[in-house]
Design an enzyme around this catalytic site. Structure first.
Site, PDB file in Angstrom:
ATOM      1  N   SER A 140       0.866  -1.187   0.000  1.00  0.00           N
ATOM      2  CA  SER A 140       0.000   0.000   0.000  1.00  0.00           C
ATOM      3  C   SER A 140       0.895   1.227   0.000  1.00  0.00           C
ATOM      4  CB  SER A 140      -0.851  -0.008   1.280  1.00  0.00           C
ATOM      5  OG  SER A 140      -1.484   1.237   1.482  1.00  0.00           O
TER       6      SER A 140
ATOM      7  N   TYR B 179      -2.191  -1.220  10.539  1.00  0.00           N
ATOM      8  CA  TYR B 179      -2.173  -1.352   9.074  1.00  0.00           C
ATOM      9  C   TYR B 179      -0.861  -0.807   8.505  1.00  0.00           C
ATOM     10  CZ  TYR B 179      -4.108  -1.056   4.290  1.00  0.00           C
ATOM     11  OH  TYR B 179      -4.345  -1.215   2.946  1.00  0.00           O
TER      12      TYR B 179
HETATM   13  P1  NAD Z   1     -11.525  -6.157   0.406  1.00  0.00           P
HETATM   14  O1  NAD Z   1     -12.038  -5.983   1.794  1.00  0.00           O
HETATM   15  O2  NAD Z   1     -12.337  -5.669  -0.737  1.00  0.00           O
HETATM   16  O3  NAD Z   1     -11.164  -7.679   0.120  1.00  0.00           O
HETATM   17  C1  NAD Z   1     -10.390  -8.411   1.038  1.00  0.00           C
HETATM   18  C2  NAD Z   1     -10.341  -9.858   0.652  1.00  0.00           C
HETATM   19  O4  NAD Z   1      -9.625 -10.544   1.681  1.00  0.00           O
HETATM   20  C3  NAD Z   1     -11.714 -10.515   0.548  1.00  0.00           C
HETATM   21  O5  NAD Z   1     -11.663 -11.508  -0.447  1.00  0.00           O
HETATM   22  C4  NAD Z   1     -11.875 -11.172   1.923  1.00  0.00           C
HETATM   23  O6  NAD Z   1     -12.755 -12.274   1.935  1.00  0.00           O
HETATM   24  C5  NAD Z   1     -10.444 -11.596   2.179  1.00  0.00           C
HETATM   25  N1  NAD Z   1     -10.136 -11.812   3.585  1.00  0.00           N
HETATM   26  C6  NAD Z   1     -10.370 -11.005   4.634  1.00  0.00           C
HETATM   27  N2  NAD Z   1      -9.965 -11.581   5.781  1.00  0.00           N
HETATM   28  C7  NAD Z   1      -9.442 -12.788   5.433  1.00  0.00           C
HETATM   29  C8  NAD Z   1      -8.860 -13.852   6.160  1.00  0.00           C
HETATM   30  N3  NAD Z   1      -8.727 -13.819   7.488  1.00  0.00           N
HETATM   31  N4  NAD Z   1      -8.462 -14.935   5.472  1.00  0.00           N
HETATM   32  C9  NAD Z   1      -8.597 -15.011   4.140  1.00  0.00           C
HETATM   33  N5  NAD Z   1      -9.136 -14.018   3.389  1.00  0.00           N
HETATM   34  C10 NAD Z   1      -9.563 -12.928   4.039  1.00  0.00           C
HETATM   35  O7  NAD Z   1     -10.082  -5.439   0.399  1.00  0.00           O
HETATM   36  P2  NAD Z   1      -9.262  -4.770  -0.804  1.00  0.00           P
HETATM   37  O8  NAD Z   1      -9.461  -3.316  -0.734  1.00  0.00           O
HETATM   38  O9  NAD Z   1      -9.497  -5.485  -2.073  1.00  0.00           O
HETATM   39  O10 NAD Z   1      -7.777  -5.024  -0.277  1.00  0.00           O
HETATM   40  C11 NAD Z   1      -6.946  -6.056  -0.784  1.00  0.00           C
HETATM   41  C12 NAD Z   1      -5.511  -5.733  -0.416  1.00  0.00           C
HETATM   42  O11 NAD Z   1      -5.129  -4.498  -0.993  1.00  0.00           O
HETATM   43  C13 NAD Z   1      -5.293  -5.585   1.101  1.00  0.00           C
HETATM   44  O12 NAD Z   1      -4.037  -6.132   1.446  1.00  0.00           O
HETATM   45  C14 NAD Z   1      -5.276  -4.085   1.285  1.00  0.00           C
HETATM   46  O13 NAD Z   1      -4.543  -3.702   2.409  1.00  0.00           O
HETATM   47  C15 NAD Z   1      -4.607  -3.652   0.002  1.00  0.00           C
HETATM   48  N6  NAD Z   1      -4.858  -2.268  -0.352  1.00  0.00           N
HETATM   49  C16 NAD Z   1      -6.124  -1.809  -0.550  1.00  0.00           C
HETATM   50  C17 NAD Z   1      -6.313  -0.479  -0.895  1.00  0.00           C
HETATM   51  C18 NAD Z   1      -7.682   0.099  -1.158  1.00  0.00           C
HETATM   52  O14 NAD Z   1      -7.773   1.316  -1.312  1.00  0.00           O
HETATM   53  N7  NAD Z   1      -8.736  -0.706  -1.254  1.00  0.00           N
HETATM   54  C19 NAD Z   1      -5.213   0.371  -1.028  1.00  0.00           C
HETATM   55  C20 NAD Z   1      -3.949  -0.135  -0.801  1.00  0.00           C
HETATM   56  C21 NAD Z   1      -3.770  -1.450  -0.474  1.00  0.00           C
END
Ligand code: NAD
Length: 263
Positions: free
Chosen positions: A145, A158
């Site tokens: 991130s 985080y």
């Molecule tokens: P999201 O909440 O849309 O999806 C998360 C996914 O992880 C889902 O499939 C969920 O079922 C799964 N998950 C959650 N807890 C779990 C567990 N204990 N075991 C297995 N699976 C689990 O999140 P996202 O926004 O798509 O984020 C995905 C990655 O990208 C994360 O690492 C997040 O930190 C990173 N990220 C997101 C953003 C953003 O703006 N959305 C920005 C930077 C980084």
């Protein structure tokens, strides 16, 4: 959707943690479109995620391992290999968020965030990388991130986990620098997934804003482009990282953040 016609990853097996929705599903979709067989993981609407991937005519399985549980992670890696063959492409994407000042963050949330957003990647990597080395080729992508570089108030666990995953990426990349295995970190800014939607909802409620106003305010505070990054854009970056052009990208940290960290 960005079109990708070449099936350059045909015959490869890709495992994407946390891929039943959001960024993970965007990455799994792009890798499937490029021909890779896919191991999905995560909770929620599994059938819909499987159907999204199946339409590319490749093999897909889902494993429901909880990323806080090392034994379940090991079981998933074993089942992936026995069903689809050794994992060639590992995308550590599963992650959660919880916003509270450090002195108000529940201890259990700290532990959960560190387990999912950081330690789970150690467990998948320690199991996948030796096999990749034996096979002579492998790609590991850690979805970090902007918070791997900078802090934001209310996100201590985080931000600590994301800084940590960048360190883990660099060490694993160096340990494998003379092999066919590369390890990189992808560092998105805001992407409008359920993880960020919860922050939009909280802002809308706190400041009595509409959804559109709250989205604009959230982006305006951090992301100079004023646009969300899209999951399919991150998916195409993952496909690029699997290409030969990326074979000397080792320990790279790739921002895709609308200018957030350029400030
Ligand atoms: P999201 O909440 O849309 O999806 C998360 C996914 O992880 C889902 O499939 C969920 O079922 C799964 N998950 C959650 N807890 C779990 C567990 N204990 N075991 C297995 N699976 C689990 O999140 P996202 O926004 O798509 O984020 C995905 C990655 O990208 C994360 O690492 C997040 O930190 C990173 N990220 C997101 C953003 C953003 O703006 N959305 C920005 C930077 C980084």
């Amino acid at each position: 959707m960005i079109e990708h016609t070449a099936r350059s990853l045909r015959g490869r097996t890709a495992l994407v943690t946390g891929s039943t929705g959001g960024i993970g599903l965007g990455i799994a979709t792009a890798l499937a479109q490029a021909g890779a067989n896919i191991v999905l993981n995560g909770f929620g609407n599994v059938a819909e995620a499987v159907a999204t991937i199946e339409r590319f005519g490749i093999e897909v399985i889902h494993h429901g391992a909880d990323m806080t549980k090392p034994d379940q992670i090991a079981a998933m890696m074993g089942e992936a290999a026995s069903t689809l063959g050794p994992v060639d492409i590992l995308v550590n994407n599963a992650g959660i968020q919880y916003v509270a000042d450090t002195d108000e963050l529940p201890v259990a949330k700290w532990d959960e965030i560190i387990a999912i957003n950081l330690s789970s990647s150690f467990h998948t990597m320690r199991l996948a990388i030796p096999v990749m080395r034996e096979q002579g080729w492998g790609r590991v992508m850690n979805i970090a991130s902007v918070h791997g570089f900078v802090g934001s108030v209310g996100k201590s666990a985080y931000v600590a986990a994301k800084h940590g995953i960048i360190g883990l990426t660099k060490v694993a990349a160096l340990e494998n620098a003379q092999t066919g295995v590369t390890v990189s970190a992808v560092c998105p800014g805001f992407v409008l997934t359920p993880l960020v939607q919860r922050q939009v909802d909280a802002l809308a409620q706190r400041d009595s804003l509409t959804q559109i106003e709250a989205q604009a305010k959230l982006l305006g505070e951090k992301q100079p482009s004023g646009q969300f990054v899209r999951p399919e854009q991150i998916g195409q970056l993952a496909v690029f990282l699997c290409s030969d052009a990326a074979s000397e990208m080792r320990g790279s940290t790739l921002q895709i953040d609308g200018g957030w960290t350029a400030q």
